[in-house]
Design an enzyme around this catalytic site. Structure first.
Site, mmCIF file in Angstrom:
data_model
loop_
_atom_site.group_PDB
_atom_site.id
_atom_site.type_symbol
_atom_site.label_atom_id
_atom_site.label_comp_id
_atom_site.label_asym_id
_atom_site.label_seq_id
_atom_site.Cartn_x
_atom_site.Cartn_y
_atom_site.Cartn_z
ATOM 1 N N LEU A 1 0.730 -1.255 -0.104
ATOM 2 C CA LEU A 1 -0.090 0.200 0.069
ATOM 3 C C LEU A 1 0.967 0.933 0.389
ATOM 4 C CD1 LEU A 1 -2.603 -0.760 2.746
ATOM 5 C CD2 LEU A 1 -2.789 -0.961 0.047
ATOM 6 N N ASP A 2 0.288 2.244 -0.688
ATOM 7 C CA ASP A 2 1.138 4.047 -0.421
ATOM 8 C C ASP A 2 1.998 3.953 1.018
ATOM 9 O OD1 ASP A 2 1.392 3.821 -3.263
ATOM 10 O OD2 ASP A 2 0.083 5.167 -3.074
ATOM 11 N N LYS A 3 2.376 4.372 1.637
ATOM 12 C CA LYS A 3 3.312 5.173 2.448
ATOM 13 C C LYS A 3 1.240 5.506 3.809
ATOM 14 C CE LYS A 3 6.302 7.524 5.344
ATOM 15 N NZ LYS A 3 7.364 8.267 5.276
ATOM 16 N N THR B 1 -1.354 4.877 2.680
ATOM 17 C CA THR B 1 -2.714 4.762 2.490
ATOM 18 C C THR B 1 -2.886 3.963 4.171
ATOM 19 O OG1 THR B 1 -2.427 4.829 0.634
ATOM 20 C CG2 THR B 1 -4.514 3.267 0.881
#
Length: 189
Positions: free
Chosen positions: A13-15, A17
Site C-alpha cells: 500500500l502507499d505509505k 494508505t
C-alpha cells in the site's frame, strides 16, 4: 516468504494508505498469492474522500500510468511510456466540496488511485503530491489530517491451499472517521 526486507508481504500500500494487506505464511503460498495478484484474481476495494463531486456518480478511469517526465518520484496519467490501468469508482456519500467514494482497482499500478482521481480533477483529500493545490485549503478549514484519506477496505481472493473464497473487510480507522465527522458537522449533515 517474500524475502528478508518484506517477510510474507504479497503486495503493498502507499505509505499513508491504511487497510488490508495479504501476508503469506510460506514461500509456496507467497508464490500462489503473488501470481493471483499478477493475474488480477484478487479483488481490491478502497474508500477515498476526494475533492469536489465527479460528474458521474460511478464510472471507469482507463488512463495509462507511467513515470512523470520530469519529476521521477511521481507517476503520471496518460504517460507515453505508461502501462494500462483501470479503476472503477462509485460515489457513496456527497458533501459540499467533497465526495466519499468506493474504488475498485482492476490493475495494480504505483499510486494508481491517487493518480487516476487527480487526473479527472478529484484528488484524494490529504494528498500533498497529486492534490497540491487543494491540500492547504482543506487543512485550514477542517484541521490537519496528516495522511491521505485512502483506505484499503476489502480484499477478496481464493485461498491457495483450501480453494475457499475469502473476503476480508476493514472499517475506516479512527482518524479518518473523525475527519469525516468534522466534514459532516460543518455541512450540517
Amino acid at each position: 516468504a517474500g524475502g528478508e526486507m518484506r517477510p510474507g508481504i504479497v503486495h503493498r500500500l502507499d505509505k499513508w494508505t491504511s487497510g488490508l494487506l495479504v501476508v503469506a505464511k510460506n514461500d509456496w503460498a507467497h508464490s500462489c498469492l503473488s501470481r493471483a495478484f499478477l493475474e488480477r484474481k484478487v479483488q481490491k476495494t478502497y474508500i477515498a474522500l476526494v475533492h469536489g463531486r465527479p460528474a458521474r456518480s460511478d464510472g471507469e478511469i482507463t488512463l495509462s500510468i507511467g513515470r512523470h517526465s520530469t519529476i521521477r518520484t511521481r507517476m503520471s496519467a496518460n504517460s507515453s511510456t505508461g502501462r494500462k490501468a483501470l479503476s472503477r469508482y462509485r460515489a457513496v456519500e456527497e458533501f459540499r466540496g467533497f465526495t466519499l467514494i468506493e474504488v475498485r482497482i482492476m490493475t495494480g499500478r504505483t499510486h494508481q488511485i491517487r493518480v487516476h482521481l487527480s487526473a479527472i480533477g478529484h484528488p484524494v483529500v490529504g494528498d500533498n503530491v497529486y492534490g497540491e493545490s487543494q491540500f492547504r485549503e482543506f487543512s485550514k478549514k477542517y484541521g490537519p489530517l496528516g495522511r491521505y484519506f485512502l483506505h484499503a477496505s476489502e480484499l477478496q481472493f481464493t485461498h491457495p491451499k483450501s480453494g475457499l473464497e475469502l473476503k476480508f473487510s476493514s472499517p475506516l480507522p479512527g482518524e479518518l472517521r473523525s475527519f469525516l465527522e468534522r466534514i459532516r458537522a460543518s455541512a450540517g449533515q
